[in-house]
Enzyme design. Sequence first.
Site, PDB file in Angstrom:
ATOM      1  N   GLN A   1     -38.134  61.444   7.604  1.00 46.82           N
ATOM      2  CA  GLN A   1     -38.194  61.542   6.148  1.00 46.82           C
ATOM      3  C   GLN A   1     -39.283  62.449   5.589  1.00 46.82           C
ATOM      4  O   GLN A   1     -39.009  63.269   4.696  1.00 46.82           O
ATOM      5  CB  GLN A   1     -38.368  60.149   5.526  1.00 46.82           C
ATOM      6  CG  GLN A   1     -38.317  60.152   4.010  1.00 46.82           C
ATOM      7  CD  GLN A   1     -38.413  58.771   3.381  1.00 46.82           C
ATOM      8  OE1 GLN A   1     -38.615  58.642   2.185  1.00 46.82           O
ATOM      9  NE2 GLN A   1     -38.262  57.724   4.176  1.00 46.82           N
ATOM     10  N   SER A   2     -40.501  62.348   6.068  1.00 46.31           N
ATOM     11  CA  SER A   2     -41.600  63.069   5.413  1.00 46.31           C
ATOM     12  C   SER A   2     -41.395  64.586   5.449  1.00 46.31           C
ATOM     13  O   SER A   2     -41.491  65.259   4.424  1.00 46.31           O
ATOM     14  CB  SER A   2     -42.938  62.701   6.057  1.00 46.31           C
ATOM     15  OG  SER A   2     -42.939  63.017   7.445  1.00 46.31           O
TER      16      SER A   2
ATOM     17  N   ARG B   1     -31.939  68.886  18.433  1.00 45.74           N
ATOM     18  CA  ARG B   1     -31.558  68.726  19.834  1.00 45.74           C
ATOM     19  C   ARG B   1     -30.038  68.666  19.952  1.00 45.74           C
ATOM     20  O   ARG B   1     -29.383  67.954  19.189  1.00 45.74           O
ATOM     21  CB  ARG B   1     -32.148  67.438  20.414  1.00 45.74           C
ATOM     22  CG  ARG B   1     -33.660  67.466  20.595  1.00 45.74           C
ATOM     23  CD  ARG B   1     -34.159  66.142  21.167  1.00 45.74           C
ATOM     24  NE  ARG B   1     -33.877  65.023  20.257  1.00 45.74           N
ATOM     25  CZ  ARG B   1     -33.236  63.930  20.610  1.00 45.74           C
ATOM     26  NH1 ARG B   1     -32.779  63.787  21.842  1.00 45.74           N
ATOM     27  NH2 ARG B   1     -33.040  62.956  19.745  1.00 45.74           N
TER      28      ARG B   1
ATOM     29  N   THR C   1     -35.397  73.383  23.596  1.00 42.08           N
ATOM     30  CA  THR C   1     -36.720  74.022  23.598  1.00 42.08           C
ATOM     31  C   THR C   1     -37.375  74.004  24.976  1.00 42.08           C
ATOM     32  O   THR C   1     -38.368  74.705  25.191  1.00 42.08           O
ATOM     33  CB  THR C   1     -37.643  73.325  22.583  1.00 42.08           C
ATOM     34  OG1 THR C   1     -37.761  71.938  22.935  1.00 42.08           O
ATOM     35  CG2 THR C   1     -37.092  73.442  21.176  1.00 42.08           C
ATOM     36  N   LYS C   2     -36.827  73.203  25.909  1.00 42.06           N
ATOM     37  CA  LYS C   2     -37.385  73.172  27.260  1.00 42.06           C
ATOM     38  C   LYS C   2     -36.749  74.228  28.171  1.00 42.06           C
ATOM     39  O   LYS C   2     -37.258  74.501  29.252  1.00 42.06           O
ATOM     40  CB  LYS C   2     -37.213  71.777  27.864  1.00 42.06           C
ATOM     41  CG  LYS C   2     -37.998  70.703  27.128  1.00 42.06           C
ATOM     42  CD  LYS C   2     -37.798  69.326  27.749  1.00 42.06           C
ATOM     43  CE  LYS C   2     -38.585  68.272  26.990  1.00 42.06           C
ATOM     44  NZ  LYS C   2     -38.388  66.914  27.552  1.00 42.06           N
TER      45      LYS C   2
ATOM     46  N   ASN D   1     -43.261  67.734  11.801  1.00 38.51           N
ATOM     47  CA  ASN D   1     -43.910  66.428  11.681  1.00 38.51           C
ATOM     48  C   ASN D   1     -43.807  65.673  13.000  1.00 38.51           C
ATOM     49  O   ASN D   1     -43.523  64.480  13.050  1.00 38.51           O
ATOM     50  CB  ASN D   1     -43.339  65.608  10.514  1.00 38.51           C
ATOM     51  CG  ASN D   1     -41.863  65.281  10.665  1.00 38.51           C
ATOM     52  OD1 ASN D   1     -41.112  66.005  11.310  1.00 38.51           O
ATOM     53  ND2 ASN D   1     -41.415  64.189  10.057  1.00 38.51           N
ATOM     54  N   PHE D   2     -44.051  66.428  14.096  1.00 38.19           N
ATOM     55  CA  PHE D   2     -44.115  65.820  15.422  1.00 38.19           C
ATOM     56  C   PHE D   2     -45.368  64.955  15.538  1.00 38.19           C
ATOM     57  O   PHE D   2     -46.280  65.023  14.711  1.00 38.19           O
ATOM     58  CB  PHE D   2     -44.185  66.899  16.509  1.00 38.19           C
ATOM     59  CG  PHE D   2     -42.948  67.752  16.631  1.00 38.19           C
ATOM     60  CD1 PHE D   2     -41.693  67.180  16.762  1.00 38.19           C
ATOM     61  CD2 PHE D   2     -43.046  69.131  16.649  1.00 38.19           C
ATOM     62  CE1 PHE D   2     -40.558  67.967  16.893  1.00 38.19           C
ATOM     63  CE2 PHE D   2     -41.916  69.931  16.778  1.00 38.19           C
ATOM     64  CZ  PHE D   2     -40.671  69.349  16.906  1.00 38.19           C
TER      65      PHE D   2
ATOM     66  N   VAL E   1     -47.806  57.005  12.815  1.00 38.19           N
ATOM     67  CA  VAL E   1     -47.771  56.423  11.463  1.00 38.19           C
ATOM     68  C   VAL E   1     -46.357  56.486  10.899  1.00 38.19           C
ATOM     69  O   VAL E   1     -45.664  57.495  11.044  1.00 38.19           O
ATOM     70  CB  VAL E   1     -48.747  57.159  10.523  1.00 38.19           C
ATOM     71  CG1 VAL E   1     -48.603  56.653   9.089  1.00 38.19           C
ATOM     72  CG2 VAL E   1     -50.186  56.970  10.995  1.00 38.19           C
ATOM     73  N   TYR E   2     -45.952  55.398  10.254  1.00 40.88           N
ATOM     74  CA  TYR E   2     -44.705  55.353   9.505  1.00 40.88           C
ATOM     75  C   TYR E   2     -45.015  54.994   8.052  1.00 40.88           C
ATOM     76  O   TYR E   2     -46.161  54.746   7.689  1.00 40.88           O
ATOM     77  CB  TYR E   2     -43.750  54.328  10.118  1.00 40.88           C
ATOM     78  CG  TYR E   2     -43.233  54.739  11.480  1.00 40.88           C
ATOM     79  CD1 TYR E   2     -42.097  55.533  11.594  1.00 40.88           C
ATOM     80  CD2 TYR E   2     -43.883  54.341  12.642  1.00 40.88           C
ATOM     81  CE1 TYR E   2     -41.622  55.927  12.833  1.00 40.88           C
ATOM     82  CE2 TYR E   2     -43.418  54.726  13.896  1.00 40.88           C
ATOM     83  CZ  TYR E   2     -42.280  55.521  13.982  1.00 40.88           C
ATOM     84  OH  TYR E   2     -41.822  55.911  15.209  1.00 40.88           O
ATOM     85  N   GLU E   3     -43.970  54.973   7.244  1.00 36.29           N
ATOM     86  CA  GLU E   3     -44.113  54.783   5.793  1.00 36.29           C
ATOM     87  C   GLU E   3     -45.070  53.654   5.417  1.00 36.29           C
ATOM     88  O   GLU E   3     -46.067  53.867   4.725  1.00 36.29           O
ATOM     89  CB  GLU E   3     -42.729  54.506   5.190  1.00 36.29           C
ATOM     90  CG  GLU E   3     -42.724  54.018   3.752  1.00 36.29           C
ATOM     91  CD  GLU E   3     -43.261  55.056   2.787  1.00 36.29           C
ATOM     92  OE1 GLU E   3     -44.072  54.701   1.920  1.00 36.29           O
ATOM     93  OE2 GLU E   3     -42.877  56.234   2.906  1.00 36.29           O
TER      94      GLU E   3
ATOM     95  N   ASP F   1     -43.970  58.611   3.061  1.00 33.78           N
ATOM     96  CA  ASP F   1     -43.122  59.662   3.623  1.00 33.78           C
ATOM     97  C   ASP F   1     -42.777  60.733   2.590  1.00 33.78           C
ATOM     98  O   ASP F   1     -43.224  61.869   2.676  1.00 33.78           O
ATOM     99  CB  ASP F   1     -41.835  59.045   4.173  1.00 33.78           C
ATOM    100  CG  ASP F   1     -42.019  58.492   5.583  1.00 33.78           C
ATOM    101  OD1 ASP F   1     -42.807  59.062   6.347  1.00 33.78           O
ATOM    102  OD2 ASP F   1     -41.361  57.499   5.919  1.00 33.78           O
TER     103      ASP F   1
ATOM    104  N   GLY G   1     -54.434  50.831 -16.567  1.00 36.20           N
ATOM    105  CA  GLY G   1     -55.095  51.772 -17.469  1.00 36.20           C
ATOM    106  C   GLY G   1     -55.667  51.061 -18.674  1.00 36.20           C
ATOM    107  O   GLY G   1     -55.795  49.843 -18.696  1.00 36.20           O
ATOM    108  N   GLY G   2     -55.963  51.817 -19.701  1.00 31.71           N
ATOM    109  CA  GLY G   2     -56.601  51.250 -20.885  1.00 31.71           C
ATOM    110  C   GLY G   2     -55.645  50.553 -21.829  1.00 31.71           C
ATOM    111  O   GLY G   2     -56.078  49.937 -22.809  1.00 31.71           O
TER     112      GLY G   2
END
Length: 415
Positions: A17-18, A38, A74-75, A96-97, A137-139, A168, A247-248
Amino acid sequence: MSKALDGVRILDFTHVQSGPTCTQLLAWFGADVIKVERAGAGDITREQLRDIPDVDSLYFTMLNHNKRSVTIDTKNPEGKQVLEALIQKCDVLVENFAPGALDRMGFTWERIQELNPRMVVASVKGFGPGPYEDCKVYENVAQCAGGAASTTGFDDGPPVVTGAQIGDSGTGLHLALGIVTALYQRTHTGRGQRVLAAMQDGVLNLCRVKLRDQQRLERTGTMKEYPQYPNGQFGEAVPRAGNASGGGQPGWILKCKGWETDPNAYIYFITQAPVWAKICNVIGKEEWATDPDYATPAARLPHLKDIFAEIERWTMTKTKFEAMQILNRYDIPCGPILSMKEIAEEPSLRKTGTIVEVDHPTRGKYLTVGNPIKLSDSPTEVTRSPLLGEHTDEVMAELGYSPEQISALRTAGAI
């Protein structure tokens, strides 16, 4: 009409997602986003939370509009050569690996600079440099580490994460701004640069008012606009404030007619100081406008609980839309609690392109969120997400590969 980012080519190594939030936004503004996936599997969200068997999930389609998909191993040494050709042709690489993954693929910052000194390399990570830099890290982890969860919910309950994907999608929006900024700077320097958006940092940026309140609390020991005042106790850290406005101008969520059966029959009501007299008239408490205990914002603070209870007695006689219509007549700020069903069916959101219906070759028609940012000279047309590897041959041909070479690469398993 041209698009704002016409001519910008994005090499998209993102997933879930991110990162896809970021690259989709750039695609909506006209960038050519080439999503590298992939073979045989692709982005993991293609199969997550599926509602139709063997069809790309809504999770994937709603984050990957206006993109092209290529599948590359990619390999495979020949696949790596294809990637090098793409890096030489593209303006931005977004990933975002997990930390260090791009380096392990052989594409360090130094190697990318050798291939294309103008390349902007943009990354989403969970944390910035520091003790947690290598943590996954996740959301919801980001919401907790960025300060949102500790300040969300009610004082007598546990920390709460929000349904808004501020970890994310929020970080993806921050990264998109960083990329556009780096591209602008490149027009002066001719050089690419690295752009980092850490999820913890992005969440904290959206929680800045709570960091403000932490410093106020340390100086005064109390915060009068919080529901803990005057009878509750404040500790050392900013407390959870329920539905207070932060807030105010004090605000709260109030029941409306039908709340017993409708979980969203509520309205957010703000007791804004300039319209206090009008509020008093609407709810039938005209005497409050001149009563010393209610006439000024400072005098009202100790009585907010009672004030909102009285206002709620009025809102419970109206539907949320009836109450909003009356209150808007007097410029009293308010807003209905809209369910996702109500949002999906709202005609005005369809008209502005905030909600869009898209036709997909295997899924059929579905609703998605459109571009939240509207440019007068760069209108957004939301097109469907790509099928896995749909544009591999097309992109390869643009790189100068002949049909015979493309066939050979496919035989070798490189693409």
